[in-house]
Design a protein around this motif. Sequence first.
Motif, PDB file in Angstrom:
ATOM      1  N   ILE A 124      60.601 -17.323   1.512  1.00  8.29           N
ATOM      2  CA  ILE A 124      60.034 -17.260   2.858  1.00  8.29           C
ATOM      3  C   ILE A 124      59.861 -15.793   3.227  1.00  8.29           C
ATOM      4  CG2 ILE A 124      60.338 -17.844   5.293  1.00  8.29           C
ATOM      5  CD1 ILE A 124      62.159 -20.130   4.439  1.00  8.29           C
ATOM      6  N   SER A 125      58.628 -15.366   3.450  1.00  6.00           N
ATOM      7  CA  SER A 125      58.376 -13.994   3.895  1.00  6.00           C
ATOM      8  C   SER A 125      58.793 -13.864   5.353  1.00  6.00           C
ATOM      9  CB  SER A 125      56.887 -13.647   3.752  1.00  6.00           C
ATOM     10  OG  SER A 125      56.490 -13.654   2.398  1.00  6.00           O
ATOM     11  N   VAL A 126      59.589 -12.844   5.669  1.00  3.76           N
ATOM     12  CA  VAL A 126      60.082 -12.616   7.029  1.00  3.76           C
ATOM     13  C   VAL A 126      59.597 -11.239   7.475  1.00  3.76           C
ATOM     14  CG1 VAL A 126      62.104 -12.480   8.524  1.00  3.76           C
ATOM     15  CG2 VAL A 126      62.102 -14.042   6.555  1.00  3.76           C
ATOM     16  N   CYS A 127      58.728 -11.226   8.491  1.00  2.00           N
ATOM     17  CA  CYS A 127      58.046  -9.988   8.878  1.00  2.00           C
ATOM     18  C   CYS A 127      58.131  -9.754  10.377  1.00  2.00           C
ATOM     19  CB  CYS A 127      56.568 -10.037   8.481  1.00  2.00           C
ATOM     20  SG  CYS A 127      56.250 -10.632   6.805  1.00  2.00           S
ATOM     21  N   HIS A 129      67.995 -11.853   9.847  1.00  2.00           N
ATOM     22  CA  HIS A 129      68.310 -11.066   8.658  1.00  2.00           C
ATOM     23  C   HIS A 129      67.285  -9.964   8.378  1.00  2.00           C
ATOM     24  CE1 HIS A 129      70.924 -14.593   7.548  1.00  2.00           C
ATOM     25  NE2 HIS A 129      71.706 -13.583   7.242  1.00  2.00           N
ATOM     26  N   ARG A 130      66.216  -9.905   9.172  1.00  2.00           N
ATOM     27  CA  ARG A 130      65.171  -8.925   8.899  1.00  2.00           C
ATOM     28  C   ARG A 130      65.685  -7.491   8.991  1.00  2.00           C
ATOM     29  NH1 ARG A 130      61.410  -5.555  10.049  1.00  2.00           N
ATOM     30  NH2 ARG A 130      62.501  -5.095  11.985  1.00  2.00           N
ATOM     31  N   PHE A 145      66.631 -11.577  -0.231  1.00  2.00           N
ATOM     32  CA  PHE A 145      67.980 -11.906   0.249  1.00  2.00           C
ATOM     33  C   PHE A 145      68.185 -13.407   0.123  1.00  2.00           C
ATOM     34  CE2 PHE A 145      70.674 -13.354   3.805  1.00  2.00           C
ATOM     35  CZ  PHE A 145      71.849 -12.689   3.492  1.00  2.00           C
ATOM     36  N   ALA A 146      69.331 -13.811  -0.415  1.00  2.00           N
ATOM     37  CA  ALA A 146      69.673 -15.229  -0.572  1.00  2.00           C
ATOM     38  C   ALA A 146      70.612 -15.641   0.566  1.00  2.00           C
ATOM     39  CB  ALA A 146      70.332 -15.474  -1.922  1.00  2.00           C
ATOM     40  N   LEU A 195      64.826 -15.118   1.165  1.00  2.00           N
ATOM     41  CA  LEU A 195      64.069 -14.485   2.243  1.00  2.00           C
ATOM     42  C   LEU A 195      63.489 -13.185   1.719  1.00  2.00           C
ATOM     43  CD1 LEU A 195      66.538 -14.960   5.251  1.00  2.00           C
ATOM     44  CD2 LEU A 195      64.763 -16.528   4.416  1.00  2.00           C
ATOM     45  N   ALA A 196      62.169 -13.043   1.835  1.00  2.00           N
ATOM     46  CA  ALA A 196      61.500 -11.798   1.449  1.00  2.00           C
ATOM     47  C   ALA A 196      61.355 -10.954   2.708  1.00  2.00           C
ATOM     48  CB  ALA A 196      60.135 -12.091   0.838  1.00  2.00           C
TER      49      ALA A 196
END
Length: 457
Positions: free
Chosen positions: A188-191, A320-321, A127-128, A88-89
């Motif tokens: 996966i970009s998480v914004c 998780h953001r 993050f993994a 997760l980005a």
Amino acid sequence: MIDKHEQWAEQQFGQVNLGDPRRTSRLVKLASTLAANPGKPIVNISQSPADMEGAYRFIRNENIEASTIAEAGFKATATGAQQHNLLLALEDTTNIVYSHRSIREELGHINQGNRHRGLLAHSIVLFAPESSEVVGLIEQQRWTRDINTRGKRRTKTPVPYSEKESYKWERASRNMVKRLGDNLDKVISVCDREADIYDYLQYKLNNQQRFVVRSMMSRHIEEGEHKLFHYASELTSAGQKRIHIAQKAGRKARTATLDITFSAVTLKVPSNKKGGSLPVYYVGCEERGNSDSNLNWHLITNEPIHTKEDALNIVSHYEHRWLVEEYHKVWKTDGTDIESSRLQSLSNVERLVTINAFIATRILQLKFAHSHATNVSCEQVLTPKTWKLLWLKQIKTPLPDSPPNMHWAYAELAKLGGWKDTKRTGRASVKVLWQGWFKLQTILEGYELAKSLESNL
């Protein structure tokens, strides 16, 4: 696993090319010293006057680019990313405020409404989720706003998208492509809502880059006669999810029950944009029937959503953001405390801030260990020898047959650092946790020295 500060510094910066091997050696030594004493001024952590002078000489060296230092750290993160199947980005933007006058004239305004000056920073932390591991910092942009634009209304002159501040989201993704290469397929970009920009979503879809973005606005969609949020309110619940909402400020801790909904939708092109409609999936997560709460997430993704389990995975990714917000807090104040720096020029600040940007991820790794604490072995963070020394120091009973979990390690490290949990929150501060870690490393070094002396006698 968190390495000793000397090993960590060598891993992060040992291969950087600064034009002179002595500069690389000085960077590694400075990063190691700062990592062992996060948040403390250089003058208080240098072992000798020569070390202090060498550190300041490095920070003031105009031939050393902060961006070169950063690329070395990003490369180390990219290397660590290779061992994970899903990443997760986590992205977010923050401001760094400096109040001292010596640097004030080089800084810009933070927002239109106040008179503070500083920098803005956009960061991506990898993050993994499968191993619950903070991998590291893979991207960071910093910039200043023109102080002369503070308080002025925006002009009606069209500004190209690539010149807007909002282009930071796409620029960040383009930078990740350069650093991660084929490994970007598992990212996966998480914004948050600020990334709900048509141009950015179009870029991600056109380049088949995975994303989860919280929707900021109820966009026009091709399905039905209503906008997205109204359409979502009529979807049938696919199930429920219970989440714990932590105590914060005046808010009491509580457990909320959320309804999960999902559907494929097609976002229409905004009237002021050129391009095509955007086929995405919608995932809703809303607390219904509670008039005192407005807890709801409208999530947009290009991950296929066909079942409740698919939808719950998306919600879990977004949950998780908060880690990137924690990262900024650790970086700015609680950990490396970069906002307290009193360096005299912006370029000097940039070099020090960049080194601490990577130290902050190291501290975050230790802090995050408390999440998932009950089902993760403490050997994710501590070596077998280290946790055994911690047990003998704190518990003072025979060693257990198997490693304790991270909940135990978190609590005992915090206690070693002086934590009393007087507020009964179960949460220790970063500074206390890191002080316990540093004391444990000192115990380990003493143990290894004693063993070395014993073998040589």
